[in-house]
Write a protein that holds these residues in place. Sequence first.
Motif, PDB file in Angstrom:
ATOM      1  N   ALA A 264       0.604  -0.882  -0.066  1.00  0.00           N
ATOM      2  CA  ALA A 264      -0.061   0.010  -0.052  1.00  0.00           C
ATOM      3  C   ALA A 264       0.680   1.224  -0.005  1.00  0.00           C
ATOM      4  O   ALA A 264       0.243   2.433  -0.040  1.00  0.00           O
ATOM      5  N   GLY A 265       2.231   1.145   0.185  1.00  0.00           N
ATOM      6  CA  GLY A 265       2.962   2.276   0.050  1.00  0.00           C
ATOM      7  C   GLY A 265       3.659   2.813   1.486  1.00  0.00           C
ATOM      8  O   GLY A 265       4.468   3.740   1.411  1.00  0.00           O
ATOM      9  N   ALA A 266       3.207   2.147   2.375  1.00  0.00           N
ATOM     10  CA  ALA A 266       3.767   2.546   3.854  1.00  0.00           C
ATOM     11  C   ALA A 266       4.967   1.575   4.355  1.00  0.00           C
ATOM     12  O   ALA A 266       4.948   0.440   4.047  1.00  0.00           O
ATOM     13  N   ARG A 267       6.008   2.376   4.465  1.00  0.00           N
ATOM     14  CA  ARG A 267       7.125   1.474   5.066  1.00  0.00           C
ATOM     15  C   ARG A 267       6.905   0.850   6.298  1.00  0.00           C
ATOM     16  O   ARG A 267       6.699   1.603   7.427  1.00  0.00           O
ATOM     17  N   SER A 268       7.017  -0.370   6.290  1.00  0.00           N
ATOM     18  CA  SER A 268       6.805  -1.226   7.318  1.00  0.00           C
ATOM     19  C   SER A 268       7.696  -2.424   7.634  1.00  0.00           C
ATOM     20  O   SER A 268       8.416  -2.709   6.621  1.00  0.00           O
ATOM     21  N   ILE A 411      14.060  -4.423 -12.649  1.00  0.00           N
ATOM     22  CA  ILE A 411      13.292  -3.809 -11.373  1.00  0.00           C
ATOM     23  C   ILE A 411      12.336  -2.748 -12.270  1.00  0.00           C
ATOM     24  O   ILE A 411      12.519  -2.104 -13.216  1.00  0.00           O
ATOM     25  N   SER A 412      10.936  -3.072 -11.935  1.00  0.00           N
ATOM     26  CA  SER A 412       9.791  -2.411 -12.639  1.00  0.00           C
ATOM     27  C   SER A 412       9.310  -1.408 -11.909  1.00  0.00           C
ATOM     28  O   SER A 412       9.410  -1.282 -10.448  1.00  0.00           O
ATOM     29  N   ASN A 413       8.762  -0.423 -12.368  1.00  0.00           N
ATOM     30  CA  ASN A 413       7.998   0.753 -11.723  1.00  0.00           C
ATOM     31  C   ASN A 413       6.952   0.164 -10.758  1.00  0.00           C
ATOM     32  O   ASN A 413       6.394  -0.670 -11.320  1.00  0.00           O
ATOM     33  N   ARG A 414       6.880   0.625  -9.703  1.00  0.00           N
ATOM     34  CA  ARG A 414       6.102   0.254  -8.570  1.00  0.00           C
ATOM     35  C   ARG A 414       4.925   1.293  -8.270  1.00  0.00           C
ATOM     36  O   ARG A 414       5.190   2.144  -7.258  1.00  0.00           O
ATOM     37  N   PRO A 415       3.791   1.252  -9.018  1.00  0.00           N
ATOM     38  CA  PRO A 415       2.740   2.458  -8.482  1.00  0.00           C
ATOM     39  C   PRO A 415       2.229   1.969  -7.225  1.00  0.00           C
ATOM     40  O   PRO A 415       1.696   0.741  -6.795  1.00  0.00           O
ATOM     41  N   ILE A 416       1.861   3.078  -6.688  1.00  0.00           N
ATOM     42  CA  ILE A 416       0.951   2.703  -5.091  1.00  0.00           C
ATOM     43  C   ILE A 416      -0.430   2.453  -5.594  1.00  0.00           C
ATOM     44  O   ILE A 416      -0.940   3.048  -6.257  1.00  0.00           O
ATOM     45  N   PRO A 417      -1.221   1.563  -4.797  1.00  0.00           N
ATOM     46  CA  PRO A 417      -2.417   1.418  -5.196  1.00  0.00           C
ATOM     47  C   PRO A 417      -3.467   2.771  -5.064  1.00  0.00           C
ATOM     48  O   PRO A 417      -3.069   3.436  -4.251  1.00  0.00           O
ATOM     49  N   GLY A 418      -4.166   2.726  -5.972  1.00  0.00           N
ATOM     50  CA  GLY A 418      -5.068   3.934  -5.961  1.00  0.00           C
ATOM     51  C   GLY A 418      -4.861   5.133  -6.798  1.00  0.00           C
ATOM     52  O   GLY A 418      -5.505   5.988  -7.245  1.00  0.00           O
ATOM     53  N   LEU A 419      -3.694   4.928  -7.715  1.00  0.00           N
ATOM     54  CA  LEU A 419      -3.272   5.964  -8.459  1.00  0.00           C
ATOM     55  C   LEU A 419      -3.940   5.558  -9.876  1.00  0.00           C
ATOM     56  O   LEU A 419      -4.050   4.413 -10.262  1.00  0.00           O
ATOM     57  N   LYS A 420      -4.373   6.675 -10.489  1.00  0.00           N
ATOM     58  CA  LYS A 420      -4.905   6.581 -11.808  1.00  0.00           C
ATOM     59  C   LYS A 420      -3.833   5.963 -12.920  1.00  0.00           C
ATOM     60  O   LYS A 420      -2.844   6.415 -12.707  1.00  0.00           O
ATOM     61  N   GLY A 421      -4.430   5.116 -13.681  1.00  0.00           N
ATOM     62  CA  GLY A 421      -3.576   4.423 -14.789  1.00  0.00           C
ATOM     63  C   GLY A 421      -2.614   3.268 -13.891  1.00  0.00           C
ATOM     64  O   GLY A 421      -1.961   2.568 -14.894  1.00  0.00           O
ATOM     65  N   GLY A 422      -2.657   3.218 -12.946  1.00  0.00           N
ATOM     66  CA  GLY A 422      -1.717   1.919 -12.263  1.00  0.00           C
ATOM     67  C   GLY A 422      -2.211   0.737 -11.820  1.00  0.00           C
ATOM     68  O   GLY A 422      -1.685  -0.122 -11.218  1.00  0.00           O
ATOM     69  N   ILE A 423      -3.559   0.347 -12.292  1.00  0.00           N
ATOM     70  CA  ILE A 423      -4.285  -0.742 -11.972  1.00  0.00           C
ATOM     71  C   ILE A 423      -3.669  -1.966 -12.530  1.00  0.00           C
ATOM     72  O   ILE A 423      -3.086  -2.227 -13.716  1.00  0.00           O
ATOM     73  N   HIS A 424      -3.588  -2.840 -11.902  1.00  0.00           N
ATOM     74  CA  HIS A 424      -2.956  -4.256 -12.239  1.00  0.00           C
ATOM     75  C   HIS A 424      -3.152  -5.503 -11.074  1.00  0.00           C
ATOM     76  O   HIS A 424      -3.754  -5.174 -10.042  1.00  0.00           O
TER      77      HIS A 424
END
Length: 578
Positions: A264-268, A411-424
Amino acid sequence: MRKQLSWKVGGQQGEGIESTGEIFSTTLNRMGYHLYSYRHFSSRIKGGHTNNNVRISVDEVRSVADNIHILVAFDQQTIDVNSHELVGGGIILADSKFNPTVNEDLDVKLVSIPFTEIAKEEGSQLMKNMVAIGASAKLMNLELAPFEEMIHKIFIRKGAEIVASNNRALALGAEKMAEEMQNIEDDFEMEAAPEEERLFLIGNDAISFGAVNAGVRFMPAYPITPASEIMEYMIKHLPKLGGTVIQTEDEIAAVTMTIGSNYAGARSFTASAGPGLSLMMESIGLSGMTETPLVIVNTMRGGPSTGLPTKQEQSDLNQMIYGTHGDIPKIVMAPSDVEDAFYTTVDAFNLAEYYQVPVILLSDLQMSLGKQSARPFDLDKIDINRGKTVLEDIEETDGYYERYNDSEDGISNRPIPGLKGGIHHVTGVEHNQTGTPSETHENRQMMMDKRMRKLHNFSMDEPFKVRGEKESDLLIISFLSVNGVVEEGASESGGNITRIQMKQLHPFPIETIKPYLDGAKKILVVEQNYGAQLYNIVKMNYYGHDRLKSYTKYDGTPFKPHEIKSHIESIMEVKEVL
């Protein structure tokens, strides 16, 4: 006057042994002394022998000493178990309550002081530790004022009378010791400490502080020795930064929640020990397959199974490298000491996000729980690198986003969920470049090559720390808490000895380390496990087997300097000059 000495306090677990050592050593650190401590304790809440060994020096120290000079005993068992460690002329400060005795064959001085009786007269027998600290301070000719300041800091929340009572107990302990001083021939006075500010902390605290400064805001974890202090630190501090800690039902939940929050994009991150890591293995594979960053701290302890939960060992190395089923790219790394643990923890998060792989940060029980002095951390050295993490909307297309595109570096681009155009798609089964499940042999070949390509020729900025030259009579390789004792044992041995302290354990940095291996007449790998795991990793990657030797210890106790020194001399055939 002495440049260094070792002080040990012992008694039954649950009667304040840890707090005695903590107050005594923390005060000495504030006075400017370098310290290194080791706690011996049982895997139970109360009862059983426990002790705290504190080495005190005007110079840097990174291991326990061979012997102790002062033994503070709250029961007879402490004398029976530990008195053989005393140097000739050493002192036992014992509570007269139990009528202490000592083996007459030992060249030691027994001083009986009514710790408990004095404490009761001042209001509570719990203050016997203050009486013992006062006696110890007097024996070492230390001023009581710094100890009084520490007492005020700790107990003022309980009221001024509690502070005053503890100060009186401290002073009475010093007075009783003064009465005995005329019968003590040896000098236990310490040289003045250098005026330098230093931290005094366990490795788990350094790791925790590193995680906070790396940007961590979420930690799911399950308590386990010797990792629990990391979770406890984060519970105390993360909420102040808007972060959250969740105690999960088990380690499987902890690691899967960590993967989910990183996705989800949060460092944990999460932290555990050997048994917990065993449960996490399948999920580490999930991180590798989905190319989701993951940081796990493994604080190694004695195994297998429940093993020795409170004892020192380094036997999880093979598990961390080879434990997951199938092939995934993975980084296994270790700090060289407690100070380095702070910076290496930050590196772990940067590497996990940059390469989108699981990173295992190794510690061991002695590094995790052994409290020691360190230089203040330089926060200006902190640099956050999120790699190809995409945080802004992407131009939309008709199809799914190629989250796992077959890039040149893997290494591929890693879109954070919820971004327009990033659905996968995201799935643990084999998939194509959009994440859609695919089992074709062409796709499998391509995706395996793509993932494994990430770490081809990978090397940390500092894969190891080295002391010495490329050409040596003996090269010693070690990792984690063994580094400090190897350094001391080697320096006492003399000769042309190079020491390498491994930080990058997998992928093994053979090209970087090879010049030192080639230049050594003999190579010794020192570690704390039965199977010589690091030795065999070196052997797998290097051809000079005839020059490779192994030295292991697996009885649950740390190496001591004389053990390393003796073994080095047996290898180099150097006889000590009398």
